[in-house]
Enzyme design. Structure first.
Site, PDB file in Angstrom:
ATOM      1  CG  ASP A  39      39.096  29.392  31.798  1.00 25.06           C
ATOM      2  OD1 ASP A  39      39.714  30.248  31.533  1.00 25.06           O
ATOM      3  OD2 ASP A  39      38.683  28.374  31.097  1.00 25.06           O
ATOM      4  CB  ALA A  40      35.050  29.881  37.540  1.00 22.54           C
ATOM      5  CG  ASP A  43      40.507  27.147  37.552  1.00 20.74           C
ATOM      6  OD1 ASP A  43      41.009  26.577  36.997  1.00 20.74           O
ATOM      7  OD2 ASP A  43      40.291  28.302  37.539  1.00 20.74           O
ATOM      8  CD  GLU A 124      56.246  37.915  34.195  1.00 22.44           C
ATOM      9  OE1 GLU A 124      55.925  37.211  33.225  1.00 22.44           O
ATOM     10  OE2 GLU A 124      57.529  37.700  34.742  1.00 22.44           O
ATOM     11  CE  LYS A 126      46.667  31.893  34.391  1.00 20.46           C
ATOM     12  NZ  LYS A 126      45.813  31.839  33.367  1.00 20.46           N
ATOM     13  CD  GLU A 185      49.141  32.545  27.012  1.00 22.84           C
ATOM     14  OE1 GLU A 185      47.864  32.112  27.076  1.00 22.84           O
ATOM     15  OE2 GLU A 185      49.918  32.244  27.335  1.00 22.84           O
ATOM     16  CE  LYS A 326      42.783  32.119  36.644  1.00 25.89           C
ATOM     17  NZ  LYS A 326      42.266  30.624  36.470  1.00 25.89           N
ATOM     18  CB  CYS A 431      -1.833  47.892  31.222  1.00 28.20           C
ATOM     19  SG  CYS A 431      -1.370  47.631  29.708  1.00 28.20           S
ATOM     20  CB  CYS A 446       2.621  47.399  26.207  1.00 26.10           C
ATOM     21  SG  CYS A 446       1.049  48.043  26.849  1.00 26.10           S
TER      22      CYS A 446
END
Length: 473
Positions: A39-40, A43, A124, A126, A185, A326, A431, A446
């Site tokens: 999303d960034a 944006d 509220e 998000k 949502e 955000k 080693c 190893c």
């Protein structure tokens, strides 16, 4: 004489490229439910295009992604025209943005408030899910629709009816509203998502990337029975059309009314005064983010008095009386510079990604675990790739996936100089002893035991308590 406000051919081409990318990413996110970038990144590109269009108004057009909300309805579902548009929210990313939001609200209200009066806001969470509209007529659910592009959405009524959190009939003590459109949502709780992915693994089926995509994909199943098998939840946060009932006077009263009607409303709601109250709420919710049962990507501030909303107004795609603050992005894009091997106290060889430093999850990340060779193959990683990096809470940063579509074609002359395949070493980098991978194990080890200093030195120290940030898998 050249017009200083006229965009150059380079500006025109850059704006066209930004629009093309934003439209593609929006289609992946809203229609395909398979975003290829965080999303960034969307944006960032959105703000870049907004800035370019503000600088050169001639570049602005009604078809620009900055002038609309989301993606077009998918094939297979009927179209629904929203009676009132489902707008998105403008974003705030820092304290200055929040102060600017409060200042613009005060300017819009003018003499409706006193010079020293602090505005009351409803704060509220998000939620990181899929925005939907529920239409109730005479108290009965008759339509469920996705947001789509804000004006036209998808008719997903049959799928919505399978979500047990959504009432099919409102709880009313008197006459129900003639029409009530509820906006909210659909989401999936973290525990439900983890349990569903565990079942997917056990059945040998594809796992889901995150709760948001699992919820969105569930609502867009053509078979409602498939939706019913997904553990979906719902939170209401607003309304669209209302007929046959009085509008509550404040946003907080509206949410209380929706709760009384039997609709789920989130518990993390507060009424606050002034910008400092908003910033304090943001800090509290960010501190609690990892402990919440669902994913959130920020908080939302709305002017509490609803009669002020019309006076404050809207811009093209968002209300001016609300803003989304955000959280720092938990995913970002950077370059995979190299893959090095770390030898742990038990001799296991763990690949570690060396990254071009990137700010993600509230800190700068330059290293990330790759766990083992199988993980690198599964994610199709090549040194030189653009990759998505994720950091959530105190979890060690990880490379989520490669952006293979940004990789040069294999027949490009620059390909060989740009990318390298990774191979596990045949000898311990500490080693020089031979390494081996036993049948059924994912890790190479190893075989030198305490002869290897990487194993010998930690053995002389007290055993540490396991930590999320330890690289050894």
């Amino acid at each position: 004489m050249t017009d200083p406000q006229a965009p150059s051919p380079g500006d025109i081409a850059h704006a066209a490229r930004l629009r093309e990318l934003l439209e593609r990413y929006a289609h992946e996110y809203y229609v395909l439910d398979a975003p290829s970038v965080p999303d960034a990144e969307y944006d960032r590109l959105f703000v870049e295009l907004q800035t370019l269009e503000a600088r050169f108004p001639a570049l602005l057009s009604s078809s620009s992604p900055t002038q609309r909300v989301g993606g077009a309805p998918a094939q297979g579902f009927g179209e629904v025209r929203h009676s009132t548009p489902m707008l998105s929210l403008n974003n705030a990313f820092d304290e200055a943005d929040v102060l600017g939001f409060d200042r613009r609200v005060r300017e819009a209200l003018g003499d409706a408030i006193g010079a020293d009066e602090a505005i009351e806001y409803s704060a509220e969470l998000k939620y990181d899910g899929l925005a939907i509209s529920l239409r109730y007529e005479d108290g009965r659910l008759v339509l469920g629709a996705t947001r789509g592009d804000g004006s036209l959405g998808e008719n997903v009524t049959a799928n919505i009816r399978t979500v047990r959190a959504i009432p099919l009939r409102l709880r009313v003590s008197e006459a129900a509203p003639k029409v009530l459109e509820v906006r909210g949502e659909v989401l999936m709780f973290k525990a439900d998502f983890d349990r569903m992915n565990r079942q997917q693994r056990e059945a040998g089926e594809r796992e889901f990337v995150n709760p948001r995509n699992a919820a969105a994909g569930a609502l867009r199943q053509l078979d409602p029975a498939a939706t019913a098998r997904r553990p979906l939840r719902f939170f209401a946060y607003g309304i669209g059309e209302l007929a046959g009932a009085s509008m509550p006077p404040t946003q907080s009263a509206l949410l209380q009314w929706l709760r009384e009607l039997g609709l789920p409303v989130g518990a993390e709601l507060e009424c606050l005064r002034g910008p400092q109250g908003l910033l304090d709420y943001y800090a509290r919710m960010m501190a609690r983010r990892a402990d919440l049962p669902y994913e959130i990507d920020g908080v939302v501030y709305k002017v509490n008095r609803r009669d002020w909303h019309e006076r404050i107004g809207h811009v093209a795609r968002a209300p001016r009386f609300a803003v989304a603050h955000k959280f720092p992005a938990q995913e970002a894009i950077t370059e995979l510079l190299d893959i090095e091997i770390q030898v742990g106290r038990t001799g296991s060889l763990t690949p570690v990604a060396r990254l071009k430093p990137v700010f993600v999850g509230g800190t700068t990340v330059s290293n990330a675990t790759l766990h083992n060779e199988d993980e690198i193959r599964r994610k199709d990683l090549m040194i030189g790739d653009q990759v998505v990096v994720r950091r959530a809470g105190d979890v060690i940063p990880e490379v989520v996936r490669a952006l293979s579509d940004r990789r040069l074609p294999a027949d490009d002359p620059a390909f060989a100089g740009r990318y390298r395949q990774f191979s596990m070493p045949t000898a311990c980098p500490v080693c020089g002893s031979a390494v081996l991978r036993e049948a059924g194990e994912s890790a190479w080890r190893c075989g030198a035991g305490l002869s290897c200093s990487a194993q010998r030195k930690p053995a002389l120290l007290p055993s540490p308590q396991p930590r999320a940030r330890d690289l050894e898998g």
